[in-house]
Design an enzyme around this catalytic site. Structure first.
Site, PDB file in Angstrom:
ATOM      1  N   GLY A 255      14.655   0.363  23.714  1.00 34.44           N
ATOM      2  CA  GLY A 255      13.618   1.195  22.705  1.00 34.44           C
ATOM      3  C   GLY A 255      13.492   2.607  23.455  1.00 34.44           C
ATOM      4  CG  MET A 256      11.807   7.089  22.191  1.00 37.53           C
ATOM      5  SD  MET A 256      11.116   7.986  20.814  1.00 37.53           S
ATOM      6  CE  MET A 256       9.441   7.179  20.806  1.00 37.53           C
TER       7      MET A 256
ATOM      8  CG  ASP B 291      13.208 -14.894  21.675  1.00 35.97           C
ATOM      9  OD1 ASP B 291      12.440 -14.022  21.664  1.00 35.97           O
ATOM     10  OD2 ASP B 291      13.457 -15.472  20.850  1.00 35.97           O
TER      11      ASP B 291
ATOM     12  CB  ALA C 249       6.033  -3.262  20.903  1.00 35.05           C
TER      13      ALA C 249
ATOM     14  CE1 TYR D 166       2.265  -1.723  16.970  1.00 36.18           C
ATOM     15  CE2 TYR D 166       0.529  -0.084  16.745  1.00 36.18           C
ATOM     16  CZ  TYR D 166       1.633  -0.687  17.677  1.00 36.18           C
ATOM     17  OH  TYR D 166       2.046  -0.230  18.670  1.00 36.18           O
TER      18      TYR D 166
END
Length: 283
Positions: free
Chosen positions: A10-11, A36, A58, A123
């Protein structure tokens, strides 16, 4: 030390892995294809022998979570619980990346780490559940809440706005939501500084200092892209309604960082000036 970074693709994960490797740290970069985090056995094997585990993994599709809350819960809460339990069993410190969405957004002064949570969205609820799970499963934890992230290694607000400005020539951007635009590279640096400082277990806020509306941030982005900021006009949340409610006020305080002897990230506008060329070039 040996680090494991979950969500390494991810970023934020990419910036954190790059920073750690630049420091010659021993880093295991784990993504969905390799670990996982909802699989207890696989996660325990991956975490074994590590000193620090950072959970950057996330479900961040805020609007999709409204109709797929169970899927978001599986990653944001169950995954956090599994990773926290594995870290505790391995004797590793856990860093859990959380979000401003755990707050209701109705305050008028910055939310400190001990402010009551009141998530508005699916969320936010799943990330709040993840925080609870980390506290329960890993006493040696650092929960780092962040907000309005942007970076060079993934889709983000500045790149979307710059592209739209070039294509459309004029933009309406909401001016009634306040927060703290935060560069993923700065957040990665803060995570490392917290660990280096052996900060006490607890909650910390990893956002830039100061505050801005999305409109103000968009104007800064458009200017950095070499366009006229005047092409960005203010709008309201009601005019651009989305499935998930957004906190109107997402400004986080940094008292807990200072109490731990860790300097907060600098002002959002000066950090954006530093980041802009790299972030926009990646688009």
């Amino acid at each position: 030390m040996r680090w494991l970074v979950a969500g390494a693709a991810g970023m934020l994960g990419q910036d954190l892995v790059a920073l750690l490797r630049a420091r010659d740290e021993d880093v295991v970069a784990a993504d969905r294809g390799t670990v996982d985090i909802t699989d207890a056995d696989a996660t325990a094997r991956a975490v074994r022998g590590t000193d620090v585990v950072v959970n950057c993994a996330a479900w961040t599709a805020v609007d999709a979570a409204e109709s797929q809350e169970s899927d978001a819960f599986r990653v944001n809460a169950v995954g956090a619980a599994v990773l926290a339990r594995a870290a505790h069993d391995a004797g590793a410190r856990l860093v859990q990346v959380s979000t401003d969405y755990v707050f209701g957004g109705h305050a008028g002064t910055p939310y400190e780490d001990d402010a009551p949570i009141a998530p508005l969205s699916a969320y936010g609820r799943t990330k709040a559940a993840g925080e609870w799970a980390v506290r329960a499963e890993a006493p040696d934890h650092l929960i780092v809440r962040t907000a309005w992230l942007y970076g060079a290694n993934g889709p983000c607000f500045p790149r979307t706005i710059a592209r739209a400005a070039r294509e459309r020539g004029a933009l309406d951007v909401v001016d009634d939501q306040l927060g703290q635009p935060t560069w993923t590279r700065d957040l990665a640096d803060l995570v490392v500084r917290l660990v280096d400082a052996q900060a006490p277990a607890g909650v910390y806020h990893g956002t830039s200092s100061g505050q801005a509306s999305w409109f103000e941030f968009a104007r800064a982005v458009v200017g950095a892209a070499g366009l006229d900021p005047a092409i960005v006009s203010p709008s309201t949340s009601d005019a651009s309604a989305r499935p998930a409610p957004r906190p109107a006020y997402s400004v986080l305080g940094h008292a807990s960082l200072r109490a731990a002897g860790v300097e907060p990230i600098g002002a959002w506008d000066s950090r954006w000036e530093e980041a802009a060329s790299e972030v926009l070039a990646a688009g």
